[in-house]
Design a protein around this motif. Structure first.
Motif, PDB file in Angstrom:
ATOM      1  N   ALA A  65      32.631 -23.641 -16.539  1.00  0.00           N
ATOM      2  CA  ALA A  65      31.578 -24.337 -17.283  1.00  0.00           C
ATOM      3  C   ALA A  65      31.006 -25.497 -16.481  1.00  0.00           C
ATOM      4  O   ALA A  65      29.844 -25.872 -16.673  1.00  0.00           O
ATOM      5  CB  ALA A  65      32.126 -24.836 -18.618  1.00  0.00           C
ATOM      6  N   GLY A  66      31.797 -26.049 -15.570  1.00  0.00           N
ATOM      7  CA  GLY A  66      31.339 -27.191 -14.778  1.00  0.00           C
ATOM      8  C   GLY A  66      30.529 -26.814 -13.549  1.00  0.00           C
ATOM      9  O   GLY A  66      29.996 -27.686 -12.869  1.00  0.00           O
ATOM     10  N   ILE A  67      30.397 -25.530 -13.263  1.00  0.00           N
ATOM     11  CA  ILE A  67      29.659 -25.095 -12.078  1.00  0.00           C
ATOM     12  C   ILE A  67      28.163 -25.203 -12.343  1.00  0.00           C
ATOM     13  O   ILE A  67      27.667 -24.757 -13.373  1.00  0.00           O
ATOM     14  CB  ILE A  67      30.031 -23.637 -11.721  1.00  0.00           C
ATOM     15  N   ASN A  68      27.440 -25.806 -11.377  1.00  0.00           N
ATOM     16  CA  ASN A  68      25.986 -25.881 -11.491  1.00  0.00           C
ATOM     17  C   ASN A  68      25.405 -24.502 -11.207  1.00  0.00           C
ATOM     18  O   ASN A  68      25.726 -23.878 -10.199  1.00  0.00           O
ATOM     19  CB  ASN A  68      25.415 -26.895 -10.499  1.00  0.00           C
ATOM     20  N   ARG A  69      24.542 -24.051 -12.077  1.00  0.00           N
ATOM     21  CA  ARG A  69      23.959 -22.723 -11.950  1.00  0.00           C
ATOM     22  C   ARG A  69      22.471 -22.829 -11.623  1.00  0.00           C
ATOM     23  O   ARG A  69      21.814 -23.803 -11.971  1.00  0.00           O
ATOM     24  CB  ARG A  69      24.165 -21.930 -13.228  1.00  0.00           C
ATOM     25  N   VAL A  70      21.988 -21.808 -10.943  1.00  0.00           N
ATOM     26  CA  VAL A  70      20.570 -21.739 -10.596  1.00  0.00           C
ATOM     27  C   VAL A  70      19.955 -20.612 -11.412  1.00  0.00           C
ATOM     28  O   VAL A  70      20.543 -19.532 -11.534  1.00  0.00           O
ATOM     29  CB  VAL A  70      20.409 -21.448  -9.080  1.00  0.00           C
ATOM     30  N   LYS A  71      18.783 -20.855 -11.948  1.00  0.00           N
ATOM     31  CA  LYS A  71      18.100 -19.820 -12.717  1.00  0.00           C
ATOM     32  C   LYS A  71      17.737 -18.662 -11.796  1.00  0.00           C
ATOM     33  O   LYS A  71      17.452 -18.854 -10.615  1.00  0.00           O
ATOM     34  CB  LYS A  71      16.840 -20.378 -13.364  1.00  0.00           C
ATOM     35  N   VAL A  72      17.760 -17.466 -12.345  1.00  0.00           N
ATOM     36  CA  VAL A  72      17.463 -16.264 -11.561  1.00  0.00           C
ATOM     37  C   VAL A  72      16.047 -16.335 -10.990  1.00  0.00           C
ATOM     38  O   VAL A  72      15.811 -15.969  -9.835  1.00  0.00           O
ATOM     39  CB  VAL A  72      17.639 -14.992 -12.418  1.00  0.00           C
ATOM     40  N   SER A  73      15.112 -16.845 -11.766  1.00  0.00           N
ATOM     41  CA  SER A  73      13.730 -16.942 -11.283  1.00  0.00           C
ATOM     42  C   SER A  73      13.639 -17.879 -10.079  1.00  0.00           C
ATOM     43  O   SER A  73      12.905 -17.601  -9.122  1.00  0.00           O
ATOM     44  CB  SER A  73      12.806 -17.418 -12.400  1.00  0.00           C
ATOM     45  N   GLN A  74      14.404 -18.964 -10.099  1.00  0.00           N
ATOM     46  CA  GLN A  74      14.391 -19.896  -8.976  1.00  0.00           C
ATOM     47  C   GLN A  74      15.077 -19.284  -7.754  1.00  0.00           C
ATOM     48  O   GLN A  74      14.602 -19.419  -6.632  1.00  0.00           O
ATOM     49  CB  GLN A  74      15.086 -21.209  -9.358  1.00  0.00           C
ATOM     50  N   ALA A  75      16.183 -18.590  -7.964  1.00  0.00           N
ATOM     51  CA  ALA A  75      16.883 -17.936  -6.860  1.00  0.00           C
ATOM     52  C   ALA A  75      16.011 -16.856  -6.231  1.00  0.00           C
ATOM     53  O   ALA A  75      15.971 -16.715  -4.998  1.00  0.00           O
ATOM     54  CB  ALA A  75      18.202 -17.348  -7.351  1.00  0.00           C
ATOM     55  N   ALA A  76      15.282 -16.097  -7.050  1.00  0.00           N
ATOM     56  CA  ALA A  76      14.398 -15.060  -6.530  1.00  0.00           C
ATOM     57  C   ALA A  76      13.253 -15.663  -5.730  1.00  0.00           C
ATOM     58  O   ALA A  76      12.879 -15.153  -4.674  1.00  0.00           O
ATOM     59  CB  ALA A  76      13.859 -14.209  -7.678  1.00  0.00           C
ATOM     60  N   ALA A  77      12.700 -16.757  -6.204  1.00  0.00           N
ATOM     61  CA  ALA A  77      11.617 -17.426  -5.482  1.00  0.00           C
ATOM     62  C   ALA A  77      12.120 -17.968  -4.149  1.00  0.00           C
ATOM     63  O   ALA A  77      11.433 -17.855  -3.124  1.00  0.00           O
ATOM     64  CB  ALA A  77      11.030 -18.547  -6.338  1.00  0.00           C
ATOM     65  N   ASP A  78      13.309 -18.551  -4.142  1.00  0.00           N
ATOM     66  CA  ASP A  78      13.891 -19.061  -2.896  1.00  0.00           C
ATOM     67  C   ASP A  78      14.151 -17.935  -1.906  1.00  0.00           C
ATOM     68  O   ASP A  78      13.902 -18.073  -0.707  1.00  0.00           O
ATOM     69  CB  ASP A  78      15.197 -19.814  -3.180  1.00  0.00           C
ATOM     70  N   LEU A  79      14.647 -16.812  -2.394  1.00  0.00           N
ATOM     71  CA  LEU A  79      14.916 -15.669  -1.528  1.00  0.00           C
ATOM     72  C   LEU A  79      13.625 -15.105  -0.949  1.00  0.00           C
ATOM     73  O   LEU A  79      13.553 -14.790   0.239  1.00  0.00           O
ATOM     74  CB  LEU A  79      15.661 -14.585  -2.310  1.00  0.00           C
ATOM     75  N   GLN A  80      12.605 -15.012  -1.769  1.00  0.00           N
ATOM     76  CA  GLN A  80      11.311 -14.517  -1.290  1.00  0.00           C
ATOM     77  C   GLN A  80      10.739 -15.454  -0.228  1.00  0.00           C
ATOM     78  O   GLN A  80      10.242 -15.003   0.805  1.00  0.00           O
ATOM     79  CB  GLN A  80      10.341 -14.380  -2.452  1.00  0.00           C
ATOM     80  N   GLN A  81      10.838 -16.752  -0.449  1.00  0.00           N
ATOM     81  CA  GLN A  81      10.333 -17.724   0.516  1.00  0.00           C
ATOM     82  C   GLN A  81      11.104 -17.626   1.829  1.00  0.00           C
ATOM     83  O   GLN A  81      10.511 -17.656   2.905  1.00  0.00           O
ATOM     84  CB  GLN A  81      10.440 -19.134  -0.064  1.00  0.00           C
TER      85      GLN A  81
END
Length: 68
Positions: free
Chosen positions: A21-37
């Motif tokens: 529960a304490g792990i910071n998570r990244v939204k899938v949309s943000q991760a996909a945008a970062d991967l595309q970039q």
């Protein structure tokens, strides 16, 4: 004995859930945008996209040398 072992098992589960529960998570949309970039930024260095010159290709067929 089974009651105390059950409590120990439950405490381990609760501890693991608190850790997760304490792990910071990244939204899938943000991760996909970062991967595309990242892919777009590194496309020029990708030999699968740009190809490889025959002199630098380690997988080219070896030339056969034969003496006549």
């Amino acid at each position: 004995m089974s009651g105390s072992s059950n409590i120990v098992a439950m405490k381990k589960i609760v501890q693991q859930l608190r850790l997760e529960a304490g792990i910071n998570r990244v939204k899938v949309s943000q991760a996909a945008a970062d991967l595309q970039q990242f892919c777009l930024q590194h496309a020029q260095q990708d030999p699968l996209l740009t190809g490889m010159s025959s002199s630098n290709n380690p997988f080219r067929p070896q030339k056969v040398c034969s003496f006549l």
